[in-house]
Design a protein around this motif. Structure first.
Motif, PDB file in Angstrom:
ATOM      1  N   ARG A   1     -12.086  11.657 -11.267  1.00  0.00           N
ATOM      2  CA  ARG A   1     -12.330  12.684  -9.970  1.00  0.00           C
ATOM      3  C   ARG A   1     -11.724  12.065  -8.574  1.00  0.00           C
ATOM      4  NH1 ARG A   1     -16.076  12.649  -6.108  1.00  0.00           N
ATOM      5  NH2 ARG A   1     -17.073  10.567  -6.920  1.00  0.00           N
ATOM      6  N   LYS A   2     -11.208  12.988  -7.977  1.00  0.00           N
ATOM      7  CA  LYS A   2     -10.699  12.435  -6.526  1.00  0.00           C
ATOM      8  C   LYS A   2     -11.909  12.292  -5.670  1.00  0.00           C
ATOM      9  CE  LYS A   2      -6.206  15.134  -6.161  1.00  0.00           C
ATOM     10  NZ  LYS A   2      -5.437  16.285  -5.479  1.00  0.00           N
ATOM     11  N   VAL A   3     -11.855  10.984  -5.003  1.00  0.00           N
ATOM     12  CA  VAL A   3     -12.873  10.716  -4.029  1.00  0.00           C
ATOM     13  C   VAL A   3     -12.501  10.904  -2.585  1.00  0.00           C
ATOM     14  CG1 VAL A   3     -14.352   8.697  -3.194  1.00  0.00           C
ATOM     15  CG2 VAL A   3     -13.854   8.953  -5.552  1.00  0.00           C
ATOM     16  N   HIS A   4     -11.281  10.329  -2.168  1.00  0.00           N
ATOM     17  CA  HIS A   4     -10.598  10.678  -0.860  1.00  0.00           C
ATOM     18  C   HIS A   4      -9.236  10.888  -1.091  1.00  0.00           C
ATOM     19  CE1 HIS A   4     -14.437   9.342   1.193  1.00  0.00           C
ATOM     20  NE2 HIS A   4     -14.192   8.087   0.461  1.00  0.00           N
ATOM     21  N   THR A   5      -8.531  11.551  -0.205  1.00  0.00           N
ATOM     22  CA  THR A   5      -7.073  11.595   0.053  1.00  0.00           C
ATOM     23  C   THR A   5      -6.598  11.239   1.456  1.00  0.00           C
ATOM     24  OG1 THR A   5      -6.857  13.580  -1.535  1.00  0.00           O
ATOM     25  CG2 THR A   5      -5.072  13.221   0.049  1.00  0.00           C
ATOM     26  N   LEU A   6      -5.896  10.118   1.711  1.00  0.00           N
ATOM     27  CA  LEU A   6      -5.723   9.440   2.989  1.00  0.00           C
ATOM     28  C   LEU A   6      -4.334  10.050   3.507  1.00  0.00           C
ATOM     29  CD1 LEU A   6      -6.700   5.698   2.110  1.00  0.00           C
ATOM     30  CD2 LEU A   6      -8.213   7.542   2.531  1.00  0.00           C
ATOM     31  N   ILE A   7      -4.479  10.704   4.700  1.00  0.00           N
ATOM     32  CA  ILE A   7      -3.235  11.459   5.136  1.00  0.00           C
ATOM     33  C   ILE A   7      -2.998  10.779   6.577  1.00  0.00           C
ATOM     34  CG2 ILE A   7      -2.334  13.482   5.818  1.00  0.00           C
ATOM     35  CD1 ILE A   7      -3.867  14.939   3.696  1.00  0.00           C
ATOM     36  N   GLY A   8      -1.997  10.137   6.817  1.00  0.00           N
ATOM     37  CA  GLY A   8      -1.682   9.822   8.276  1.00  0.00           C
ATOM     38  C   GLY A   8      -0.277   9.183   8.323  1.00  0.00           C
ATOM     39  N   HIS A   9       0.419   8.659   7.124  1.00  0.00           N
ATOM     40  CA  HIS A   9       1.716   8.072   7.308  1.00  0.00           C
ATOM     41  C   HIS A   9       2.738   9.296   7.120  1.00  0.00           C
ATOM     42  CE1 HIS A   9       1.066   3.861   6.546  1.00  0.00           C
ATOM     43  NE2 HIS A   9       0.224   4.133   5.836  1.00  0.00           N
ATOM     44  N   CYS A  10       3.869   8.954   7.923  1.00  0.00           N
ATOM     45  CA  CYS A  10       4.886  10.122   8.077  1.00  0.00           C
ATOM     46  C   CYS A  10       6.209   9.820   7.274  1.00  0.00           C
ATOM     47  CB  CYS A  10       5.186  10.322   9.633  1.00  0.00           C
ATOM     48  SG  CYS A  10       6.014   8.618  10.324  1.00  0.00           S
ATOM     49  N   ALA A  11       5.899   8.920   6.042  1.00  0.00           N
ATOM     50  CA  ALA A  11       7.002   8.546   5.218  1.00  0.00           C
ATOM     51  C   ALA A  11       6.355   8.115   3.976  1.00  0.00           C
ATOM     52  CB  ALA A  11       8.051   7.581   5.842  1.00  0.00           C
ATOM     53  N   GLU A  12       7.085   7.564   3.098  1.00  0.00           N
ATOM     54  CA  GLU A  12       6.710   7.529   1.741  1.00  0.00           C
ATOM     55  C   GLU A  12       5.912   6.237   1.732  1.00  0.00           C
ATOM     56  OE1 GLU A  12       9.930   8.044   2.516  1.00  0.00           O
ATOM     57  OE2 GLU A  12      10.930   9.271   1.203  1.00  0.00           O
ATOM     58  N   ILE A  13       4.911   6.173   0.949  1.00  0.00           N
ATOM     59  CA  ILE A  13       3.908   4.880   0.527  1.00  0.00           C
ATOM     60  C   ILE A  13       4.532   4.072  -0.184  1.00  0.00           C
ATOM     61  CG2 ILE A  13       1.685   4.226  -0.227  1.00  0.00           C
ATOM     62  CD1 ILE A  13       1.621   6.114   2.212  1.00  0.00           C
TER      63      ILE A  13
END
Length: 445
Positions: free
Chosen positions: A255-267
């Protein structure tokens, strides 16, 4: 001189408030469990005392309450050679009623032994131990198991498979098949019962290392998965993707717990700190971000590199952060102040991988300049250059004890992008197992 050590109690934190309740419930201390590296079991008796060294330095208390055996922990995150042990024990006794005056000398002795361990393995050098032929197509990642026995290696490849190997014999235990594209990242869980693989097919998979069966498939990213890691307890796994996001998953259910969104390029990297309170992510946008692991919110952005960040990591106490970049440098940051405290310079190419040893006093880097380097984590001084590779080093890591280094490289001098894994071990161990002029001990296909 440092005389006080931050103490983290998983039991009763307010001693004065709880003393009457504790005394009335007749709690009886049965044994101590001390934590440190490497994970060796050493049984010492005062009635029975386990020394199970498995994480950050600390004391586990095993006690009996109403006929039931229970445990609580005290983490000694800042324990060091200069710590005043008598003052530390006094502080522990003030906060923890189970540590009575009759146990004072025993606790002092055990903490002093932890201090001795902290000073070990600080001035050793590494030598070639073994060479393993792993896949017929290029390797993308390598990892050592985390159980302390250092008996297994996992390798990922462009051939879409992950293989599990014996360190001693070179035997291939399992070949994990199921991905539809290249495997580019992998990791053992802390218990070394599972291997996780991330692929260019946008999925991650969990595999049982005993029977070789697939346990879970994690789906949800819209682009390639290039980074993954477990938290300390192994109940969470995190994946970083070229879709610019990081997802935290429940390792038991998928199950997904969190999705971290903030970077503006590839991780490029994503991992938890030791107590699982923080998440560190690195990105091709030249920054690292610190996130609150409980709610998935960004707390800080680390800057300073002039090119893409290719890897990042915490030390084992979570106080230091290291970053590796395509600008040819690595940096060490304070997790508390978020300031850069050291810059590692010396490589002549991209630094693709960086990691702390378990003791936290050394850093290992691998580079496209065909070398790996050992650095002093406090000063940033280069202590040793591991030479002899014939092509770019794409992956490297310490084992759980910190006395073995594994590196992976591409060897263009042999047929069809044949890769080598190098195991490097301290001289004291080599003398028992390796020819005086280091030669490959085994080859396996």
């Amino acid at each position: 001189m440092r005389t006080r050590v931050p103490l983290l109690f998983s039991g009763f934190q307010d001693y004065e408030a709880h003393r009457p309740a504790l005394e009335s419930k007749k709690m009886k201390l049965k044994s101590f469990l001390l934590r440190y590296y490497p994970p060796v079991l050493l049984r010492l008796l005062f009635s029975r005392c386990w020394r199970h060294l498995q994480g950050a330095e600390g004391i586990m208390l095993e006690y009996e309450k109403s006929g039931e055996l229970k445990t609580k922990s005290i983490d000694l995150l800042d324990l060091g050679p200069s710590t005043d042990v008598s003052a530390l024990v006094e502080e522990i006794q003030q906060a923890e009623p189970l540590i009575t005056a009759s146990r004072t000398e025993q606790v002092k002795l055990l903490i002093q032994r932890l201090q001795e361990k902290l000073g070990q393995h600080s001035n050793h050098t590494f030598y070639l131990f073994k060479v393993l032929r792993a896949h017929i197509l290029p390797l993308t990642n390598v990892a050592l198991n985390k159980s302390g026995s250092c008996d297994k290696i996992a390798t990922g490849s462009f051939d879409k498979t992950c293989k599990l190997w014996s360190v001693e014999t070179g035997q291939c235990y399992h070949t994990f098949r199921g991905h539809r594209a290249e495997i580019v990242c992998l990791s053992f869980n802390p218990q070394s019962t599972l291997v996780a693989t991330g692929s260019m097919d946008t999925t991650a998979k969990l595999w049982n290392i005993q029977n070789g069966e697939e346990v879970l498939t994690l789906t949800g990213h819209s682009a390639e998965i290039v980074s993954l890691s477990f938290n300390t307890s192994g109940d969470r796994i995190m994946t970083g993707s070229f879709d610019h996001t990081v997802i935290v998953w429940d390792a038991g259910t998928g199950r997904k717990v969190h999705t971290l969104i903030g970077h503006c390029a590839e991780i490029s990297s994503a991992l938890f700190n030791w107590d699982c309170s923080l998440i560190l992510t690195g990105s091709m946008d030249k920054t690292c971000m610190l996130w609150d692991a409980t709610n998935g919110k960004c707390m800080a952005t680390l800057t300073g590199h002039e090119d893409e960040i290719l890897d990042s990591c915490f030390d084992y106490t979570g106080k230091l952060i290291a970053t590796a970049s395509a600008d040819g440098t690595a940096r060490i940051f304070s997790a508390a102040t978020r300031k850069c405290i050291a810059k590692l310079e010396g490589h002549e190419g991209d630094i693709s991988k960086i990691s702390f040893n378990p003791q936290g006093n050394r850093l290992l880097t691998g580079s496209s300049d065909k070398t790996a380097r050992i650095w002093d984590a406090q000063t940033g001084q280069c202590l040793q250059v591991l030479e002899g590779h014939t092509d770019e080093i794409f992956s490297c890591a310490f084992n759980y004890k910190g006395n073995i280094v594994i590196t992976g490289m591409e060897d263009i001098n042999t047929i069809d992008l044949f890769f080598l894994d190098w195991l490097l071990e301290f001289p004291s161990l080599i003398l028992k197992r390796v020819h005086p002029h280091p030669l490959p001990l085994f080859w396996s296909h």
